[in-house]
Scaffold this motif. Structure first.
Motif, PDB file in Angstrom:
ATOM      1  N   TYR A 112      -3.446   1.100  -3.231  1.00  0.00           N
ATOM      2  CA  TYR A 112      -2.282   0.469  -3.852  1.00  0.00           C
ATOM      3  C   TYR A 112      -1.977   1.215  -5.156  1.00  0.00           C
ATOM      4  N   ARG A 146      -4.454   4.430   1.986  1.00  0.00           N
ATOM      5  CA  ARG A 146      -4.899   3.032   2.041  1.00  0.00           C
ATOM      6  C   ARG A 146      -4.816   2.333   0.679  1.00  0.00           C
ATOM      7  N   SER A 200       0.825  -1.204   0.000  1.00  0.00           N
ATOM      8  CA  SER A 200       0.000   0.000   0.000  1.00  0.00           C
ATOM      9  C   SER A 200       0.861   1.257   0.000  1.00  0.00           C
TER      10      SER A 200
END
Length: 336
Positions: free
Chosen positions: A153, A151, A110
C-alpha cells in the motif's frame, strides 16, 4: 528530417473571470514538442507553468471562461473534441506526474490494484495480463522486488518509490507524452537525483517524450533538450537548452540565472529579481515583466513585444522590445 511533432500549441489563450473582469491567465502560448524530446518549462512560482501542464492534460478548473487558439496532439485539435472524446486522451495518450505522488495514489488500495485498474481502463486486457504489464514497468523504473511493491500500500513505500510507481503507471498505459510537474521537489536530494536519472533513461531507451515543469534551472540544464521560459502566463524566451542558459536574451531569463547559487557565492552575493510576479488581474498591458525590468521604458508597459529572433541569437526566440537592454529588434519570426 527531424522527429515528428507530438504536441503543437498555437496562440493558446486561457481566460478566467473575476468580479466581472475577464483576463488571460495563459496568453498566446505557442509551443512544439517533438517525439523523444524532453522540453522544459521554467519560471518562478505563479508564472503559469502548472496551469499550462494541466491544460494540456485536460485538467481545467471550473472557472475557465474561454479558450482561444489551437492545441494539436498528433495533428488532432484537442480543443475541438467533445469532453467524452477528450477524456480518452487522459492517461492513455497524455499522462501527468505530479509533484506529490500521494496526489495520484489512493492510500487504501494496493499499488497492484491501482495499476491494474488503470491499465484495464485503457487497454482491453484481462487482470492477469494487466498484472504482467504492471510488473514489467515497475521493473523498468527500477523498483526493487516488483512483486512485493505490487502487494504493498502507498504508506508502506518511500516517497521515491511512490514517484517511481506513478511514472510506471503512466508508462503502462503507453502514454505518448508525460507531463512531469516538479517531479522531484518533494524528495530528498539523493532521491531527486535518482528520479532525474530515471527520466533521462526512459527518454533515451524508450523514446518517451517528456514535458518537464520546474522552477529549478539546475534540473532543467541536466535534463532538457529545449527550454521555454514562462513569465506572467506567457512564454518569453525559448530555444535549445545550451543556448538559453549560456546566452540568455530576455532580461527575465538573465535574472533567473543570476539568482543561482555558485561556488564562492555568499548569501549576500545572491541576486534577487526585484518585485514579485503580478496577479493575473493586474498584468500590464504590454510586456508582463515590465514592472520588474531594469531596462523598461514607456513602450514596454504599453505594447506587447512580438516573438522575434535575430542574427545575433540564431535558434532562440524571445519577446522583448530591448533584449538585454540593447537596441530594439524588428525581425519577427514564429516560435516552433
Amino acid at each position: 528530417m527531424g522527429a515528428e511533432p507530438i504536441l503543437e500549441l498555437k496562440e493558446y489563450t486561457l481566460f478566467f473571470e473575476s468580479n466581472h473582469v475577464r483576463y488571460s491567465i495563459l496568453d498566446a502560448i505557442s509551443l512544439t514538442v517533438k517525439r523523444g524530446e524532453l522540453v522544459g518549462i521554467v519560471g518562478e512560482s505563479g508564472c503559469g507553468k502548472t496551469m499550462l501542464g494541466n491544460s494540456i492534460s485536460g485538467l481545467l478548473p471550473d472557472n475557465v471562461k474561454g479558450i482561444q487558439g489551437q492545441m494539436r496532439f498528433f495533428g488532432v485539435d484537442l480543443l475541438s473534441l467533445s469532453a467524452k472524446k477528450r477524456n480518452k486522451y487522459k492517461g492513455s495518450k497524455i499522462s501527468m506526474v505530479f509533484q506529490n505522488p500521494n496526489t495520484s495514489l489512493n492510500p487504501v488500495i494496493s499499488i497492484g490494484r491501482q495499476m491494474t485498474d488503470v491499465i484495464r481502463q485503457h487497454q482491453p486486457v484481462h487482470r492477469s495480463q494487466a498484472k504482467s504489464i504492471a510488473l514489467k514497468w515497475m521493473s523498468e523504473v527500477g523498483l526493487p522486488d516488483p512483486e512485493e511493491v505490487f502487494r504493498s500500500y502507498p504508506h508502506q513505500l518511500s516517497g521515491g518509490m511512490k514517484q517511481r510507481v506513478v511514472i510506471a503507471m503512466a508508462l503502462s498505459c503507453n502514454a505518448e507524452l508525460i507531463i512531469a510537474d516538479e517531479p522531484t521537489t518533494a524528495l530528498d536530494v539523493t532521491t531527486q537525483y535518482q528520479i532525474l536519472q530515471l527520466i533521462q533513461k526512459l527518454q533515451k531507451e524508450h523514446r518517451v517524450t517528456f514535458l518537464l515543469i520546474t522552477h529549478d534551472m539546475g534540473v532543467a540544464s541536466y535534463l532538457c533538450d529545449r527550454l521555454a521560459v514562462m513569465y506572467g502566463g506567457r512564454i518569453i524566451e525559448a530555444g535549445p537548452t545550451g543556448l538559453v542558459l549560456k546566452q540568455p536574451v530576455h532580461p527575465y531569463t538573465q535574472g533567473l540565472l543570476k539568482c543561482l547559487p555558485g561556488q564562492g557565492k555568499t548569501v549576500e552575493d545572491l541576486y534577487t529579481i526585484p518585485g514579485v510576479v503580478p496577479s493575473p488581474v493586474d498584468f500590464p498591458e504590454g510586456c508582463r515583466f515590465s514592472t520588474r525590468c531594469e531596462y523598461r521604458n514607456s513602450k514596454c508597459s504599453e505594447q506587447k513585444p512580438p516573438w522575434q529572433t535575430d542574427d545575433e541569437h540564431p535558434g532562440q526566440w524571445y519577446a522583448c522590445h530591448y533584449p538585454a537592454g540593447g537596441e530594439e529588434k524588428s525581425i519577427a519570426a514564429p516560435f516552433g
